[in-house]
Design a protein around this motif. Sequence first.
Motif, short mmCIF file in Angstrom:
data_model
loop_
_atom_site.label_atom_id
_atom_site.label_comp_id
_atom_site.label_asym_id
_atom_site.label_seq_id
_atom_site.Cartn_x
_atom_site.Cartn_y
_atom_site.Cartn_z
N ARG A 1 0.84 -1.26 0.10
CA ARG A 1 0.10 0.02 0.00
C ARG A 1 0.86 1.14 0.10
O ARG A 1 1.87 1.47 0.85
N GLU A 2 0.63 2.29 -0.86
CA GLU A 2 1.20 3.35 -0.85
C GLU A 2 0.86 4.58 0.07
O GLU A 2 -0.24 4.54 0.40
N SER A 3 1.74 5.23 0.62
CA SER A 3 1.60 6.41 1.37
C SER A 3 2.00 7.52 0.89
O SER A 3 2.94 7.65 -0.06
N LEU A 4 1.51 8.85 1.43
CA LEU A 4 1.93 9.91 0.75
C LEU A 4 3.33 10.68 1.80
O LEU A 4 2.96 10.87 2.98
N ASN A 5 4.42 10.66 1.24
CA ASN A 5 5.50 11.14 1.91
C ASN A 5 6.32 12.37 1.42
O ASN A 5 6.54 12.48 0.17
N ILE A 6 6.50 13.30 2.19
CA ILE A 6 7.25 14.68 1.78
C ILE A 6 8.25 15.05 2.71
O ILE A 6 8.21 14.66 3.87
N ALA A 7 9.25 15.63 2.10
CA ALA A 7 10.48 15.97 2.86
C ALA A 7 10.66 17.69 2.18
O ALA A 7 11.20 17.82 1.00
N THR A 8 10.28 18.58 2.98
CA THR A 8 10.54 19.88 2.37
C THR A 8 11.31 20.98 3.34
O THR A 8 11.05 20.51 4.58
N SER A 9 11.66 22.07 3.06
CA SER A 9 12.08 23.07 4.08
C SER A 9 11.53 24.14 3.93
O SER A 9 10.97 24.50 2.70
N TRP B 1 1.99 11.08 10.56
CA TRP B 1 3.19 10.73 11.23
C TRP B 1 4.19 11.92 10.84
O TRP B 1 4.74 12.07 9.56
N GLY B 2 4.60 12.86 11.75
CA GLY B 2 5.46 13.95 11.37
C GLY B 2 6.71 14.22 12.24
O GLY B 2 6.67 13.98 13.58
N ARG B 3 7.77 14.68 11.57
CA ARG B 3 8.88 14.93 12.34
C ARG B 3 9.66 15.87 11.71
O ARG B 3 9.63 16.24 10.55
N GLY B 4 10.37 17.08 12.46
CA GLY B 4 10.83 18.37 11.83
C GLY B 4 11.31 19.16 12.69
O GLY B 4 11.31 19.14 14.07
N ARG B 5 12.00 20.13 12.17
CA ARG B 5 12.58 21.29 12.92
C ARG B 5 12.01 22.49 12.23
O ARG B 5 12.05 22.71 11.10
N TYR C 1 10.34 19.84 7.21
CA TYR C 1 9.26 18.90 7.45
C TYR C 1 9.18 17.65 6.82
O TYR C 1 9.39 17.41 5.71
N LEU C 2 9.32 16.40 7.61
CA LEU C 2 9.40 15.30 7.22
C LEU C 2 7.89 14.46 7.72
O LEU C 2 7.79 14.54 8.77
N ASN C 3 7.15 14.05 6.75
CA ASN C 3 5.77 13.77 7.06
C ASN C 3 5.43 12.54 6.06
O ASN C 3 5.77 12.26 4.85
N GLU C 4 4.56 11.58 6.90
CA GLU C 4 3.90 10.43 6.12
C GLU C 4 2.36 10.34 6.41
O GLU C 4 2.15 10.47 7.71
N LYS C 5 1.59 10.45 5.42
CA LYS C 5 0.27 10.12 5.59
C LYS C 5 -0.10 9.06 5.10
O LYS C 5 0.00 8.57 3.84
N PHE D 1 2.62 25.99 4.81
CA PHE D 1 4.01 26.16 5.40
C PHE D 1 5.09 25.57 4.71
O PHE D 1 4.72 24.35 4.08
N SER D 2 6.17 25.75 4.91
CA SER D 2 7.26 25.31 4.08
C SER D 2 7.17 25.51 2.64
O SER D 2 6.25 26.01 2.28
N ASP D 3 8.42 25.46 2.07
CA ASP D 3 8.35 25.64 0.61
C ASP D 3 8.09 24.32 -0.20
O ASP D 3 8.73 23.31 -0.14
#
Length: 346
Positions: free
Chosen positions: A159-167, A210-214, A176-180, A243-245
């Motif tokens: 199953r695919e999930s939506l993951n992004i890593a942006t600053s 699921w969110g992890r970030g600075r 911001y590192l996030n998985e939905k 938020f974030s670019d």
Amino acid sequence: MEHEVTQKQDLLDKKGHIKEEGWARHPLWLYNRSHVKGGRLRIKEWDYYAIINTEKHYAVTATISDLGYAALFAISYIDFERKAVSQTDALSVFPLGKIGLSASSGEDNQVAWSNEKLRLAFIKKGTQRHLMVACPSLVLPDGSVGLDYDIVLTQEPERESLNIATSWKEQRKAFYLNEKINCLPAKGKIRRGMENEELLMGESWGVLDWGRGRWTYQNTWYWASVSALVENVPFGLNLGYGFSDRTPASENAIFYNGRIHKLGTVEFVFSREDLRKAWRIKDEQGRLNLVFTPVVDRSSNTNFMVIKSVQHQLFGYFSGTCLLDDGSELAIKELPGFAEQVYNRW
């Protein structure tokens, strides 16, 4: 053009910048809290689950979060029919990574916390996410007292999930590192007061944020989510911005039968004076034509001077059309979900 990341890699380089920004269909970035630059109080980590019973029209949510200054633990029960919310939360100060939130959403892990009024445990093992939550003193919308549930969400490996890593443009060490993960079928038990209910297969669906970030100090975000069945096929929406670019990647996608149909920029059009009026949701490619009709607002307003949070998570129903990657159109009618506006100064 948004950039799709396809190779597993460390999230940050030696300077604390994201090595390869973009989006992915699986959690490919390797997060390490010790690699984050810029102070431990700026690190924000959370696991948030929302489960909606699409047949009986209620939802439960649970949060375990480490926000640097404080740890927040929260649960809520949302009654669509009564248009009412019951919720409770608890805080502990300066957790600074000691709660035990995982560095990976995909690896087996467990995190738990409790006090005299609230107990939460999230256990990830194999394809299952096991949630155990209890608040014996919570007064529910129907007047009954006490909520606890023991629910298992199943996530098949393909199953695919939506993951992004942006600053952030103004500070590239902020990220911001996030998985939905949408469309997680739920089974288990829920107790409301003296009433016990067994969840039937196919009627309840979960989403993990699921969110992890600075983070930078002040931000507003918008997020909408749906997980349900459309003509007996698992269907979901994850839509968000603010938020974030987001030049390298947005977090906007249609989920259909376990696969992502990626969208570009979206916009929520709504009354800021009255959030309960209907929202219109559209995208730049013309693939979404949605109306969200709120029925209840799960709101909170926290102000500790340096830290402030104003949250409006509205639960209601989505109707309209969506175009998949192959151009086929899906018509959706009154699918339960939520849309939110959140302001944080943290």
